[in-house]
Design an enzyme around this catalytic site. Structure first.
Site, mmCIF file in Angstrom:
data_model
loop_
_atom_site.group_PDB
_atom_site.id
_atom_site.type_symbol
_atom_site.label_atom_id
_atom_site.label_comp_id
_atom_site.label_asym_id
_atom_site.label_seq_id
_atom_site.Cartn_x
_atom_site.Cartn_y
_atom_site.Cartn_z
ATOM 1 N N CYS A 132 0.826 -1.208 0.000
ATOM 2 C CA CYS A 132 0.000 0.000 0.000
ATOM 3 C C CYS A 132 0.857 1.254 0.000
ATOM 4 O O CYS A 132 1.371 1.674 1.040
ATOM 5 C CB CYS A 132 -0.932 -0.009 1.215
ATOM 6 S SG CYS A 132 -1.939 1.483 1.352
ATOM 7 N N CYS A 135 -0.399 4.128 2.138
ATOM 8 C CA CYS A 135 -0.127 3.972 3.583
ATOM 9 C C CYS A 135 1.344 4.221 3.896
ATOM 10 O O CYS A 135 1.671 4.816 4.912
ATOM 11 C CB CYS A 135 -0.457 2.551 4.053
ATOM 12 S SG CYS A 135 -1.962 1.865 3.364
ATOM 13 N N ASP A 136 2.252 3.747 3.048
ATOM 14 C CA ASP A 136 3.661 3.653 3.451
ATOM 15 C C ASP A 136 4.641 4.524 2.666
ATOM 16 O O ASP A 136 5.825 4.570 3.022
ATOM 17 C CB ASP A 136 4.112 2.183 3.352
ATOM 18 C CG ASP A 136 3.335 1.307 4.319
ATOM 19 O OD1 ASP A 136 2.913 1.830 5.363
ATOM 20 O OD2 ASP A 136 3.146 0.111 4.041
#
Ligand code: NAP
Length: 317
Positions: A132, A135-136
């Site tokens: 993701c 997200c990261d």
């Protein structure tokens, strides 16, 4: 006993739906699954869920959601269901050999990321290996990253990462992408993105953190080491829809979410499925956003839709 609502799944969509249905006075059972909590149980620090200024660990966030739901009165079963039959009412959910009945069901069973399944992947998840970018990506500012895949997801991940990373290298096993033309064009025009055609990862390198990967040429068979700080695997998701009877799925197995309008043409339900009384929320239909916060929002919508459905059911003669 027939429940007002049974919720299938225990990610952010499921717990949020439960919080809303019990607070609306509906007797609610949530079948969480043995491997409960969804994708966030596999993540570490979550920094993009509002309300936690210092971030929160994924599993802790899920435990908080469970506690909140149970405190408000959601009945929780930590078991897997083996069949969900929507061909007649009340709907019938089989779990642990028993059948549970409900007037309404909210499906929030999510989708699992597909992983490469090569050595080092399990150990290095959250330590440089991710599925993701939204997200990261933040953790890879000015670093070199690899994206694996040739579909729209891989293009999207690469474009997103190119805004923060020093360099992005797409590793694809063939010599052509399957992504839409528009997405490909954006990737090909991006100077920060490099493409390695006909290559696949055979092994991750690093112990505490990813330091590189072994790449195999799918044409010549030769292998080389490639240094990188992170790897984003974007080779697709598998929606968890194996046990549903009577629910319409699309060609990739995602549930088809429908909008329903009332007689005056006003939007009545946004989370409907092909079966009246069965609603859907989260990644099991949403292949686009796939965020904890969007799943929670969809869970809220599905619960409000179920509430309206139940009110009409109870007031009908
Ligand atoms: P996808 O279209 O199924 O593409 C998966 C990609 O991963 C393919 O290029 C495939 O290679 C590769 N792949 C599969 N298994 C692999 C393996 N074991 N090792 C290496 N490579 C592997 O999946 P997706 O990109 O997640 O997209 C899913 C759906 O969502 C699609 O319908 C897509 O259009 C849609 N989507 C749309 C948007 C958007 O509109 N913005 C964004 C994201 C996704 P091959 O090509 O060789 O098979």
């Amino acid at each position: 006993m027939v429940y007002d609502v049974i919720i299938l799944g225990s990610g952010p969509a499921g717990w949020t739906a439960g919080i809303y249905t019990v607070r609306a006075g509906h007797k609610t059972l949530l079948i969480a699954g043995i491997r409960w909590g969804g994708q966030l149980m596999l993540t570490t620090l979550v920094e993009n869920f509002p309300g936690f200024p210092d971030g929160i660990q994924g599993p802790e966030l899920m435990m908080n959601m469970q506690k909140q739901s149970e405190k408000l009165g959601v009945e929780v079963m930590n078991t897997d269901f083996t069949q969900a039959d929507f061909t007649s009412t009340p709907f019938k959910i089989t779990a642990d050999g028993k059948v549970y009945e409900a007037k309404s069901v909210i499906i929030t069973t999510g989708a699992d990321s597909i992983w490469l399944g090569v050595p080092g992947e399990m150990q290095l998840r959250g330590k440089g290996v991710s599925t993701c970018a939204t997200c990261d990506a933040f953790f890879f500012r000015n670093k070199d990253v690899v994206v694996v895949g040739g579909g729209d997801s891989a293009m999207e991940e690469a474009l997103y990462l190119s805004q923060v990373a020093k360099s992005v290298t797409i590793v694809h096993r063939r010599d052509a992408f399957r992504a839409s033309r528009a997405m490909q064009d954006r990737v090909l025009a991006n100077k920060k993105i490099k493409i390695l055609w006909n290559k696949m990862i055979t092994k991750y390198l690093g112990t505490d953190h990813v330091t590189g990967v072994m790449l195999k040429d799918t044409v010549s068979g030769s292998e080389e080491e490639w240094k990188t700080d992170g790897v984003f695997v974007a080779i697709g998701h598998k929606p968890n829809t194996d046990f549903f009877k009577g629910i319409e799925l699309d060609s990739k197995g995602y549930i088809v979410r429908k909008e329903v309008f009332d007689r005056d043409g006003l939007l009545k339900y946004r989370s409907a499925t092909n079966v009246p009384g069965v609603f859907v929320a989260g990644d099991v239909f949403d292949y686009r956003y796939k965020q904890a916060i969007t799943a929670a929002g969809f869970g809220c919508m599905a619960a409000l839709d179920a509430d309206r459905y139940l009110s009409e059911l109870h007031s009908s003669p």
